[in-house]
Design a protein around this motif. Structure first.
Motif, PDB file in Angstrom:
ATOM      1  N   UNK A 297      60.059  11.293  44.328  1.00 15.72           N
ATOM      2  CA  UNK A 297      58.915  12.157  44.068  1.00 15.72           C
ATOM      3  C   UNK A 297      57.614  11.402  44.279  1.00 15.72           C
ATOM      4  N   UNK A 298      56.540  11.909  43.695  1.00 15.75           N
ATOM      5  CA  UNK A 298      55.240  11.241  43.804  1.00 15.75           C
ATOM      6  C   UNK A 298      54.460  11.457  42.520  1.00 15.75           C
ATOM      7  N   UNK A 299      53.763  10.456  42.089  1.00 13.97           N
ATOM      8  CA  UNK A 299      52.914  10.541  40.900  1.00 13.97           C
ATOM      9  C   UNK A 299      51.522  10.973  41.342  1.00 13.97           C
ATOM     10  N   UNK A 300      51.103  12.167  40.928  1.00 12.96           N
ATOM     11  CA  UNK A 300      49.782  12.660  41.291  1.00 12.96           C
ATOM     12  C   UNK A 300      48.714  11.953  40.464  1.00 12.96           C
ATOM     13  N   UNK A 301      47.519  11.830  41.012  1.00 11.04           N
ATOM     14  CA  UNK A 301      46.445  11.088  40.336  1.00 11.04           C
ATOM     15  C   UNK A 301      46.030  11.750  39.026  1.00 11.04           C
ATOM     16  N   UNK A 302      46.249  13.069  38.885  1.00 10.22           N
ATOM     17  CA  UNK A 302      45.822  13.784  37.682  1.00 10.22           C
ATOM     18  C   UNK A 302      46.873  13.762  36.571  1.00 10.22           C
ATOM     19  N   UNK A 303      48.041  13.192  36.833  1.00  4.48           N
ATOM     20  CA  UNK A 303      49.083  13.097  35.799  1.00  4.48           C
ATOM     21  C   UNK A 303      48.703  12.012  34.788  1.00  4.48           C
ATOM     22  N   UNK A 304      49.447  11.924  33.658  1.00 10.19           N
ATOM     23  CA  UNK A 304      49.127  10.906  32.650  1.00 10.19           C
ATOM     24  C   UNK A 304      49.107   9.493  33.237  1.00 10.19           C
ATOM     25  N   UNK A 305      48.477   8.597  32.498  1.00 14.76           N
ATOM     26  CA  UNK A 305      48.263   7.226  32.992  1.00 14.76           C
ATOM     27  C   UNK A 305      49.549   6.571  33.498  1.00 14.76           C
ATOM     28  N   UNK A 306      49.414   5.914  34.650  1.00 17.44           N
ATOM     29  CA  UNK A 306      50.468   5.034  35.164  1.00 17.44           C
ATOM     30  C   UNK A 306      49.802   3.975  36.038  1.00 17.44           C
ATOM     31  N   UNK A 307      50.482   2.849  36.179  1.00 18.09           N
ATOM     32  CA  UNK A 307      49.938   1.752  36.983  1.00 18.09           C
ATOM     33  C   UNK A 307      51.074   0.881  37.476  1.00 18.09           C
ATOM     34  N   UNK A 308      50.823   0.158  38.548  1.00 15.12           N
ATOM     35  CA  UNK A 308      51.803  -0.782  39.081  1.00 15.12           C
ATOM     36  C   UNK A 308      51.202  -2.182  39.077  1.00 15.12           C
ATOM     37  N   UNK A 309      51.963  -3.164  38.606  1.00 12.82           N
ATOM     38  CA  UNK A 309      51.526  -4.564  38.606  1.00 12.82           C
ATOM     39  C   UNK A 309      51.823  -5.148  39.985  1.00 12.82           C
TER      40      UNK A 309
END
Length: 539
Positions: A297-309
């Motif tokens: 799938x894909x994480x949309x920018x408007x979804x809850x916070x997420x980040x990649x190190x």
């Protein structure tokens, strides 16, 4: 930083996150600081080794970087820039990457965190091996590329020759936004191209002392330019029309699709063409968008916070001996102090200490948005490729490790320093400085280090001494290739001459081979053994 009334999408639309890729000595760190100078982040630019009375480059903070004039680590910069005709500031996230090929794995990690790249080319040398490798990574990841032909203030190739080389060697159609007025070594200014190559204006630059401050610009009409410059101007006009005749005009859709690359001629040392690059980044580079996850799938920018190190670095501040994990925010709004979930362990992670970093300089960040790069302090559990999230669970694909080509045993000179030695090895391993391999025969006291290039070993020994006060001895091993294997293949591989099997710190089993002929022989004699290639630089 607070959200505008229009909310998260408006904040995201203001952001441009990019990296600079190049061969060593193409002027990457100099360009980074020239951009920061134009954004008024610094009042005076440095230069490698402090040449011509200028200071050392601020973004190169390691002692090895300052001494050799190379970038070994990745430095993340953030600054605001208001483009011409705009009434809002754009937020520029620039990640300065190592140029030396020995550190291409670090650059690969950075390219997983950006939305665009600036490919920096030396006007005299053209496309060089490291630039080609990194461009292939950009192409593989679908990252659009803006090309800067640097050092036009020095003797070099003809402008159209360089464009032909880009087209022929990497299959990318160059579409200059500007053309230089004056040959390489006689950089007078830039012709701004319009529809069908028609000249829109002439931007004339004036040198400043040592290029330490912003170069004054003067805008002239085409008629004024011809009267002032004569033949150099008419030559640039003819070249612009020729490029249009061959279809080399900017097309935004083709640029975003990775088929074309806007080109700007510049001199980062003199600050010529730097403002034009910033304007191009703001107007052409894409804002942050959705990011694929491990489930397809894909994480949309408007979804809850997420980040990649994408980067872990220690030793940036000797006084504090801390460890920074750089994360690229993918979705939602980040607020300092929020408790997030570490996807790899399922454990909560507090973000009390969050920073933006420019070389050794640090500033606390309270709020950040998709595209921003934030450093988390004392993030001992985090490693490159890890995911952080809030509420709706997500995990992004891991960042693969490159295939190492150099191997060495590392030992502490003093047995009394063994505890510090172990701690240092674990830290450097988790940062991704080198890959650490172990097996029962060699034991923990003599780990084997695996690297893409031998200079990574120099970084290890230097940091061992300066950060942990441990003197070490390095002995090279006669291996040149690594393949992933499994437990069922270990025993047979262990019986073979010129082969040794290790466990990497992430649990992967790696078989090391003395040379490709030994590998080919074993693959032929034992076809059922598991021997899988690792990721190479252009894969």
């Amino acid at each position: 930083m607070t959200a505008s009334p229009e909310g998260l999408p408006a904040e995201v639309s203001r952001r441009r996150t990019f990296a600079v890729i190049s061969h060593p000595d193409a002027g990457k760190s100099t360009l980074t600081e020239a951009l920061a100078l134009h954004a008024r982040m610094i009042s005076e630019a440095g230069a490698i080794h402090g040449k011509a009375g200028r200071r050392s480059t601020v973004s190169d903070w390691m002692e090895m970087e300052k001494a050799r004039g190379i970038s070994v680590s990745s430095t993340a910069l953030q600054f605001n820039y208001r483009a011409e005709g705009s009434d809002v500031d754009s937020v520029i996230n620039l990640v300065d990457t190592p140029g030396h090929s020995d550190f291409s794995e670090d650059t690969y990690r950075v390219l997983t965190a950006v939305d665009a790249a600036v490919m920096l080319i030396d006007a005299a040398k053209g496309l060089e091996p490291q630039t080609l490798k990194l461009f292939q990574v950009c192409r593989h990841r679908g990252i659009p590329v803006i090309t800067v032909i640097n050092k036009w203030d020095r003797p070099g190739q003809a402008p159209l020759e360089l464009l032909d080389e880009i087209s022929e060697r990497i299959g990318l159609t160059p579409t200059p936004l500007f053309l230089p007025v004056g040959i390489a070594g006689d950089f007078r200014g830039l012709l701004r191209r319009g529809d069908e190559g028609a000249p829109l204006e002439y931007i004339h630059f004036t040198r400043t002392a040592g290029g330490a401050t912003i170069a004054p610009e003067e805008s002239l009409t085409p008629a004024q330019a011809e009267a002032r410059e004569g033949e150099p101007w008419t030559t640039a006009v003819e070249e612009s029309e020729l490029l249009s005749a061959t279809g080399q005009d900017h097309d935004q859709e083709m640029f975003l699709a990775g088929q074309t690359s806007p080109v700007i001629y510049a001199s980062a040392m003199l600050n010529f063409g730097v403002r034009q690059l910033l304007e191009a980044l703001v107007s052409l580079a894409p804002p942050p968008g959705p990011r694929p996850d491990v489930n397809g799938g894909a994480r949309e920018i408007t979804e809850p916070f997420s980040a990649v190190v994408f980067k872990v670095q220690a030793g940036m501040d000797a006084a504090h001996r801390d460890r920074l994990a750089f994360m690229r925010i993918v979705s939602g709004e980040f607020e300092r102090g929020m408790v997030v979930t570490h996807a790899q362990t399922g454990r909560p992670f507090a973000t009390k200490y969050a920073l933006t970093v420019f070389g050794r300089e640090r500033n606390t960040v309270d709020t950040a948005y998709p595209g921003d790069v934030v450093g988390l302090v004392n993030a001992t559990a985090l490693a490159p490729g890890h995911t952080l999230f809030v509420d709706k669970k997500v995990e992004f694909p891991p960042i693969p490790s490159f295939a190492p080509e150099h191997f060495a045993v590392l030992r502490a000179e003093s047995a009394g320093k063994y505890k510090q030695f172990r701690k240092a090895i674990d830290q450097l391993d988790s940062e991704g400085v080198v890959q650490v391999l172990r097996n029962d025969i060699r034991g923990d006291a003599s780990p084997v280090l695996a690297a893409v290039g031998p200079m990574q070993f120099e970084v290890v020994t230097a940091r061992m001494l300066t950060e942990f006060n441990v003197e070490t001895k390095m002995d090279n091993l006669p291996y040149t290739l690594a393949r992933r294997t499994d437990a069922a293949s270990m025993d047979e591989l262990g019986k073979q001459r010129g082969v040794e099997v290790f466990t990497r710190s992430d649990g992967a089993l790696l078989a090391l081979f003395s040379d490709k002929w030994r590998l080919q022989y074993i693959e032929k004699e034992f076809p059922k053994l598991t021997l899988e290639p690792l990721v190479a630089t252009a894969d």
